[in-house]
Design a protein around this motif. Structure first.
Motif, PDB file in Angstrom:
ATOM      1  N   UNK A 222      78.476  46.043  -0.030  1.00 11.56           N
ATOM      2  CA  UNK A 222      78.477  47.352   0.653  1.00 11.56           C
ATOM      3  C   UNK A 222      77.910  47.210   2.065  1.00 11.56           C
ATOM      4  N   UNK A 223      76.909  46.334   2.209  1.00 13.28           N
ATOM      5  CA  UNK A 223      76.348  46.109   3.551  1.00 13.28           C
ATOM      6  C   UNK A 223      77.434  45.612   4.517  1.00 13.28           C
ATOM      7  N   UNK A 224      78.281  44.712   4.041  1.00 12.09           N
ATOM      8  CA  UNK A 224      79.377  44.211   4.906  1.00 12.09           C
ATOM      9  C   UNK A 224      80.284  45.355   5.348  1.00 12.09           C
ATOM     10  N   UNK A 232      82.659  49.749  14.346  1.00 15.44           N
ATOM     11  CA  UNK A 232      83.774  50.596  14.797  1.00 15.44           C
ATOM     12  C   UNK A 232      83.269  51.971  15.244  1.00 15.44           C
ATOM     13  N   UNK A 233      81.939  52.137  15.274  1.00 13.11           N
ATOM     14  CA  UNK A 233      81.358  53.389  15.774  1.00 13.11           C
ATOM     15  C   UNK A 233      81.376  54.519  14.758  1.00 13.11           C
ATOM     16  N   UNK A 234      81.498  54.164  13.454  1.00 14.69           N
ATOM     17  CA  UNK A 234      81.599  55.223  12.442  1.00 14.69           C
ATOM     18  C   UNK A 234      80.295  55.392  11.674  1.00 14.69           C
ATOM     19  N   UNK A 235      79.924  56.640  11.365  1.00 13.88           N
ATOM     20  CA  UNK A 235      78.752  56.861  10.506  1.00 13.88           C
ATOM     21  C   UNK A 235      79.049  56.441   9.070  1.00 13.88           C
ATOM     22  N   UNK A 236      77.987  56.089   8.330  1.00 12.48           N
ATOM     23  CA  UNK A 236      78.168  55.661   6.935  1.00 12.48           C
ATOM     24  C   UNK A 236      77.335  56.524   5.991  1.00 12.48           C
ATOM     25  N   UNK A 237      77.750  56.494   4.727  1.00 17.43           N
ATOM     26  CA  UNK A 237      77.063  57.194   3.638  1.00 17.43           C
ATOM     27  C   UNK A 237      77.372  56.421   2.378  1.00 17.43           C
ATOM     28  N   UNK A 238      76.548  56.573   1.340  1.00 17.66           N
ATOM     29  CA  UNK A 238      76.700  55.673   0.188  1.00 17.66           C
ATOM     30  C   UNK A 238      76.547  56.391  -1.147  1.00 17.66           C
ATOM     31  N   UNK A 239      77.442  56.074  -2.107  1.00 14.45           N
ATOM     32  CA  UNK A 239      77.241  56.419  -3.518  1.00 14.45           C
ATOM     33  C   UNK A 239      76.226  55.404  -4.053  1.00 14.45           C
ATOM     34  N   UNK A 240      75.005  55.838  -4.307  1.00 17.67           N
ATOM     35  CA  UNK A 240      73.961  54.866  -4.655  1.00 17.67           C
ATOM     36  C   UNK A 240      73.113  55.323  -5.827  1.00 17.67           C
ATOM     37  N   UNK A 244      72.712  53.170 -12.279  1.00 18.55           N
ATOM     38  CA  UNK A 244      71.666  52.144 -12.413  1.00 18.55           C
ATOM     39  C   UNK A 244      71.027  51.953 -11.037  1.00 18.55           C
ATOM     40  N   UNK A 245      69.926  51.214 -10.969  1.00 17.43           N
ATOM     41  CA  UNK A 245      69.280  50.964  -9.689  1.00 17.43           C
ATOM     42  C   UNK A 245      69.752  49.618  -9.140  1.00 17.43           C
ATOM     43  N   UNK A 246      70.356  49.641  -7.945  1.00 15.05           N
ATOM     44  CA  UNK A 246      70.734  48.383  -7.283  1.00 15.05           C
ATOM     45  C   UNK A 246      70.045  48.224  -5.935  1.00 15.05           C
ATOM     46  N   UNK A 247      69.502  49.297  -5.398  1.00 11.94           N
ATOM     47  CA  UNK A 247      68.888  49.228  -4.070  1.00 11.94           C
ATOM     48  C   UNK A 247      69.835  49.607  -2.949  1.00 11.94           C
ATOM     49  N   UNK A 248      70.948  50.219  -3.280  1.00 13.63           N
ATOM     50  CA  UNK A 248      71.923  50.608  -2.253  1.00 13.63           C
ATOM     51  C   UNK A 248      71.424  51.714  -1.341  1.00 13.63           C
ATOM     52  N   UNK A 249      70.592  52.595  -1.867  1.00 16.91           N
ATOM     53  CA  UNK A 249      70.109  53.705  -1.025  1.00 16.91           C
ATOM     54  C   UNK A 249      69.229  53.170   0.092  1.00 16.91           C
ATOM     55  N   UNK A 250      68.288  52.279  -0.265  1.00 18.47           N
ATOM     56  CA  UNK A 250      67.377  51.733   0.752  1.00 18.47           C
ATOM     57  C   UNK A 250      68.159  50.925   1.783  1.00 18.47           C
ATOM     58  N   UNK A 251      69.115  50.116   1.322  1.00 19.01           N
ATOM     59  CA  UNK A 251      69.908  49.322   2.261  1.00 19.01           C
ATOM     60  C   UNK A 251      70.673  50.248   3.224  1.00 19.01           C
ATOM     61  N   UNK A 252      71.290  51.296   2.665  1.00 19.59           N
ATOM     62  CA  UNK A 252      72.091  52.207   3.496  1.00 19.59           C
ATOM     63  C   UNK A 252      71.213  52.942   4.497  1.00 19.59           C
ATOM     64  N   UNK A 253      70.080  53.426   4.013  1.00 17.62           N
ATOM     65  CA  UNK A 253      69.164  54.147   4.917  1.00 17.62           C
ATOM     66  C   UNK A 253      68.738  53.226   6.053  1.00 17.62           C
ATOM     67  N   UNK A 254      68.510  51.956   5.713  1.00 11.56           N
ATOM     68  CA  UNK A 254      68.118  50.981   6.737  1.00 11.56           C
ATOM     69  C   UNK A 254      69.188  50.785   7.799  1.00 11.56           C
ATOM     70  N   UNK A 255      70.449  51.042   7.430  1.00 11.78           N
ATOM     71  CA  UNK A 255      71.541  50.921   8.407  1.00 11.78           C
ATOM     72  C   UNK A 255      71.829  52.263   9.082  1.00 11.78           C
TER      73      UNK A 255
END
Ligand code: NIG
Ligand code: FE
Length: 408
Positions: A222-224, A232-240, A244-255
């Motif tokens: 998902x980070x890639x 490409x100048x686009x905002x991102x958002x994540x199903x996280x 289960x817990x994978x840590x996608x929310x923290x990674x996304x917030x960090x980006x």
């Protein structure tokens, strides 16, 4: 320019999230498609006294509702899977057996842009009948370049025809298509190097989402996708952290993600990190309810740390076949213990933040777009209170009223 003064109404301004910002005997001056002034009718400035008066019969005016997370465009339906879940199969088991998202993908790939728009039209009408004036619609049931683009074209056409404000989100990384079975990294490369740039080139992408989950994509994958979106100048958002817990929310917030969505398995100690990053927590009690989830999102921690909480329908054929923002507001209160104020803010000002549009929509303030919902209610808490009763009298958008029950 045409000016009107809406009067004989209560106004819930939602100018900030500390209260409804309720004005009794309020008035709103609309100039063209913008709000020019809001206040007590008794304080109407002399320069607006010649504006056309519009008597709203003592009703309640709120910002138009904003559904900031939907999968509204798709073909087919999954009623049979609903039966299978009741017979004991889990959402993840059905997905692993080739059902779930993939069954919607098969039907969606077959459909033309016109067909997809035609199928989604009554869904959009159901939302609008309950006060929705802005909506986010994701792709993610095509999982190949042209089918993803067709979904987003259908979303744009549908909303343009209805006069509803729309944000189109590219969700190519929603599930692994069968063509890439066991080659998830290759699919992610294809999403980044082919599908996403082509969709951007087609002019149909406002934001990029991904499903970070055991049955979907890993945090590095998902980070890639998000790094490519940002380039490409686009905002991102994540199903996280949905199943289960994978840590996608923290990674996304960090980006710098606009929002992180679902979050049942978010850890309470991650709330400060979301707060610092300015990410909105989009809570989706419809999917929680339909999947009979028992793990609650850490609402108290999010509230305590000042993380903005939005609510949305997550309208989709599998985990949330729900097209009622009012029912979702009730579920936010009943299931997640949100307050009616948080629920209404979650569908207005916080949802606007989740779309990166808070400078334009989400509250009734001078300078913002004149996009309202009008309710046969005495107090805004009524909006979260009932299920199966719709007090929406109409919506105002694009300088005109669409009264409920009137032909479009
Ligand atoms: O938001 N979580 C992943 N995506 C959707 C479900 C889509 C589907 O089941 O078709 C969701 O719940
Ligand atoms: Fe979703």
């Amino acid at each position: 320019m045409y000016r009107q003064v809406l009067h004989n109404l209560s106004v819930a301004c939602l100018a900030d999230t500390t209260g409804y910002g309720l004005l009794e005997n309020g008035a709103v001056v609309v100039t063209g498609e913008d709000i020019a002034w809001v206040g007590a009718f008794a304080d109407l400035p002399p320069e607006y006294r010649d504006a056309e008066p519009v008597d709203l019969g003592g009703r309640l005016l709120t910002p138009g509702l904003i559904d900031c997370h939907t999968h509204l465009v798709y073909a087919g339906n999954r009623a049979r899977e609903f039966e299978q879940r009741l017979e004991g199969l889990s959402y993840a088991e059905i997905a692993r057996a080739g059902g779930g998202i993939m069954s919607t993908v098969r039907a969606t790939r077959e459909a033309s842009v016109d067909e997809l728009a035609r199928l989604a039209r009554p869904r959009l009408e159901a939302l609008r009948a309950e006060g929705v004036t802005s909506i986010e619609i994701k792709s993610g049931y095509g999982l190949e370049r042209d089918a993803e683009i067709r979904m987003l074209q259908a979303a744009g056409a549908l909303c343009a025809e209805a006069g509803v404000r729309c944000q189109r989100t590219f969700l190519g990384a929603h599930a692994l298509p069968p063509e890439f079975a066991d080659c998830a990294d290759d699919y992610i490369e294809h999403v980044c190097d082919d599908m996403m740039p082509a969709a951007v080139e087609a002019g149909v992408v406002d934001a990029v989402d991904a499903f970070c989950e055991g049955i979907a994509f890993s945090v590095p994958q998902v980070r890639r996708v998000f790094e490519r979106a940002r380039s490409l100048g686009l905002p991102v958002k994540c199903h996280a952290e949905q199943l289960s817990w994978l840590g996608g929310a923290a990674m996304s917030a960090g980006l710098g993600a606009l929002s992180v969505d679902h979050l049942e398995y978010l850890r309470a100690d991650e709330a400060p990190l979301l707060a610092r990053a300015g990410a909105v927590a989009v809570l989706l009690p419809g999917a929680f309810y339909v999947l009979r989830e028992s793990q609650l999102p850490p609402v108290e921690a999010l509230r305590a740390h000042g993380v903005p909480m939005a609510l949305a329908t997550d309208a989709n054929p599998g985990s949330s076949p729900i097209f009622s923002p009012l029912a979702i507001m009730n579920m936010g209160c009943t299931l997640f213990r949100m307050t009616p104020l948080e629920a209404l803010a979650g569908f207005t000002i916080q949802a606007a933040r989740a779309l990166g549009l808070a400078d334009r929509i989400g509250s009734i303030m001078p300078g913002k777009a004149a996009e309202f919902a009008l309710w046969d209610c005495e107090h805004p808490s009524e909006l979260s209170y009932r299920i199966g009763f719709n007090p929406c009298a109409g919506v105002f958008q694009g300088g005109q009223w669409r009264w409920r029950g009137e032909a479009a």
